[in-house]
Scaffold this active site. Structure first.
Site, PDB file in Angstrom:
ATOM      1  N   GLU A 212       5.891  57.122  68.098  1.00 55.95           N
ATOM      2  CA  GLU A 212       6.640  58.254  67.509  1.00 55.95           C
ATOM      3  C   GLU A 212       6.045  59.573  67.909  1.00 55.95           C
ATOM      4  OE1 GLU A 212       7.042  57.809  63.338  1.00 55.95           O
ATOM      5  OE2 GLU A 212       7.996  55.852  63.516  1.00 55.95           O
TER       6      GLU A 212
ATOM      7  N   SER B 222      48.103  34.401  36.676  1.00 49.59           N
ATOM      8  CA  SER B 222      48.126  35.651  37.416  1.00 49.59           C
ATOM      9  C   SER B 222      49.543  36.212  37.406  1.00 49.59           C
ATOM     10  CB  SER B 222      47.670  35.418  38.848  1.00 49.59           C
ATOM     11  OG  SER B 222      47.735  36.607  39.581  1.00 49.59           O
TER      12      SER B 222
ATOM     13  N   LYS C  88      44.419  27.137  47.515  1.00 46.53           N
ATOM     14  CA  LYS C  88      44.247  28.250  48.446  1.00 46.53           C
ATOM     15  C   LYS C  88      42.773  28.556  48.660  1.00 46.53           C
ATOM     16  CE  LYS C  88      44.801  32.483  47.159  1.00 46.53           C
ATOM     17  NZ  LYS C  88      44.044  33.662  47.412  1.00 46.53           N
ATOM     18  N   ASP C  89      41.997  28.630  47.590  1.00 44.59           N
ATOM     19  CA  ASP C  89      40.575  28.928  47.717  1.00 44.59           C
ATOM     20  C   ASP C  89      39.827  27.792  48.399  1.00 44.59           C
ATOM     21  OD1 ASP C  89      40.968  31.344  46.530  1.00 44.59           O
ATOM     22  OD2 ASP C  89      40.266  30.732  44.551  1.00 44.59           O
TER      23      ASP C  89
ATOM     24  N   HIS D 203      42.386  31.234  34.709  1.00 43.57           N
ATOM     25  CA  HIS D 203      42.752  29.871  34.355  1.00 43.57           C
ATOM     26  C   HIS D 203      43.531  29.818  33.035  1.00 43.57           C
ATOM     27  CE1 HIS D 203      42.556  25.576  34.439  1.00 43.57           C
ATOM     28  NE2 HIS D 203      41.940  25.526  33.276  1.00 43.57           N
TER      29      HIS D 203
END
Length: 85
Positions: free
Chosen positions: A85, A19, A41-42, A15
Protein backbone atom coordinates in the site's frame (compact mmCIF):
# COMPACT_ATOMS: atom_id res chain seq x y z
CA UNK A 1 -32.59 -18.29 13.84
CA UNK A 2 -34.92 -15.30 13.67
CA UNK A 3 -35.32 -15.78 9.93
CA UNK A 4 -36.21 -19.46 10.45
CA UNK A 5 -38.83 -18.51 13.04
CA UNK A 6 -40.35 -15.89 10.73
CA UNK A 7 -40.38 -18.42 7.87
CA UNK A 8 -42.09 -21.02 10.08
CA UNK A 9 -44.73 -18.51 11.22
CA UNK A 10 -45.32 -17.41 7.64
CA UNK A 11 -45.85 -21.01 6.52
CA UNK A 12 -48.24 -21.64 9.38
CA UNK A 13 -50.34 -18.58 8.46
CA UNK A 14 -50.39 -19.68 4.82
CA UNK A 15 -51.35 -23.18 5.85
CA UNK A 16 -54.24 -22.10 8.05
CA UNK A 17 -55.61 -19.12 6.08
CA UNK A 18 -54.52 -19.87 2.53
CA UNK A 19 -53.27 -17.32 0.05
CA UNK A 20 -55.39 -14.63 -1.60
CA UNK A 21 -54.97 -13.13 -5.02
CA UNK A 22 -53.98 -9.46 -4.60
CA UNK A 23 -55.67 -8.26 -7.81
CA UNK A 24 -59.13 -9.70 -7.12
CA UNK A 25 -61.96 -7.52 -5.90
CA UNK A 26 -62.73 -8.00 -2.20
CA UNK A 27 -66.30 -9.00 -3.05
CA UNK A 28 -65.15 -12.25 -4.68
CA UNK A 29 -62.59 -13.92 -2.43
CA UNK A 30 -60.47 -16.45 -4.26
CA UNK A 31 -58.22 -18.38 -1.95
CA UNK A 32 -55.59 -20.79 -3.17
CA UNK A 33 -55.15 -23.77 -0.82
CA UNK A 34 -51.66 -24.16 0.59
CA UNK A 35 -51.02 -27.89 0.55
CA UNK A 36 -51.35 -29.18 -2.97
CA UNK A 37 -50.34 -26.02 -4.80
CA UNK A 38 -47.56 -24.39 -2.78
CA UNK A 39 -46.13 -27.63 -1.41
CA UNK A 40 -45.67 -29.09 -4.89
CA UNK A 41 -44.40 -25.81 -6.32
CA UNK A 42 -41.82 -25.33 -3.57
CA UNK A 43 -40.75 -28.97 -3.76
CA UNK A 44 -40.27 -28.70 -7.53
CA UNK A 45 -38.22 -25.51 -7.20
CA UNK A 46 -36.11 -27.07 -4.42
CA UNK A 47 -35.28 -30.14 -6.52
CA UNK A 48 -34.62 -28.04 -9.62
CA UNK A 49 -32.19 -25.85 -7.67
CA UNK A 50 -30.56 -28.94 -6.15
CA UNK A 51 -30.15 -30.49 -9.62
CA UNK A 52 -28.61 -27.32 -11.06
CA UNK A 53 -26.24 -27.07 -8.11
CA UNK A 54 -25.32 -30.76 -8.52
CA UNK A 55 -24.61 -30.26 -12.22
CA UNK A 56 -22.39 -27.30 -11.40
CA UNK A 57 -20.49 -29.13 -8.64
CA UNK A 58 -20.06 -32.53 -10.30
CA UNK A 59 -19.73 -31.74 -14.01
CA UNK A 60 -18.29 -28.22 -14.34
CA UNK A 61 -16.67 -27.40 -10.98
CA UNK A 62 -14.21 -24.89 -12.46
CA UNK A 63 -16.83 -22.84 -14.31
CA UNK A 64 -17.03 -20.13 -11.65
CA UNK A 65 -13.36 -20.27 -10.67
CA UNK A 66 -10.79 -17.58 -11.34
CA UNK A 67 -8.03 -18.19 -13.89
CA UNK A 68 -5.33 -17.41 -11.30
CA UNK A 69 -6.31 -20.57 -9.44
CA UNK A 70 -4.85 -22.69 -12.24
CA UNK A 71 -1.36 -21.19 -12.05
CA UNK A 72 1.22 -23.36 -10.29
CA UNK A 73 2.26 -22.02 -6.91
CA UNK A 74 5.74 -20.53 -6.56
CA UNK A 75 6.72 -19.73 -2.97
CA UNK A 76 9.60 -17.48 -4.10
CA UNK A 77 7.48 -15.06 -6.16
CA UNK A 78 4.75 -12.82 -4.81
CA UNK A 79 1.61 -12.89 -6.98
CA UNK A 80 1.12 -9.84 -9.19
CA UNK A 81 -2.19 -8.83 -7.62
CA UNK A 82 -0.61 -8.45 -4.16
CA UNK A 83 1.02 -5.03 -3.95
CA UNK A 84 2.17 -2.93 -0.99
CA UNK A 85 0.00 0.00 0.00
Amino acid sequence: MILAIILFLHLMVLHTDGSTEPFVLPLTPSKVPFHPYYTLKDTFIFYLTLALFGLLVFYVPNLLGHSDNFLPANPLVTPAHIVPE
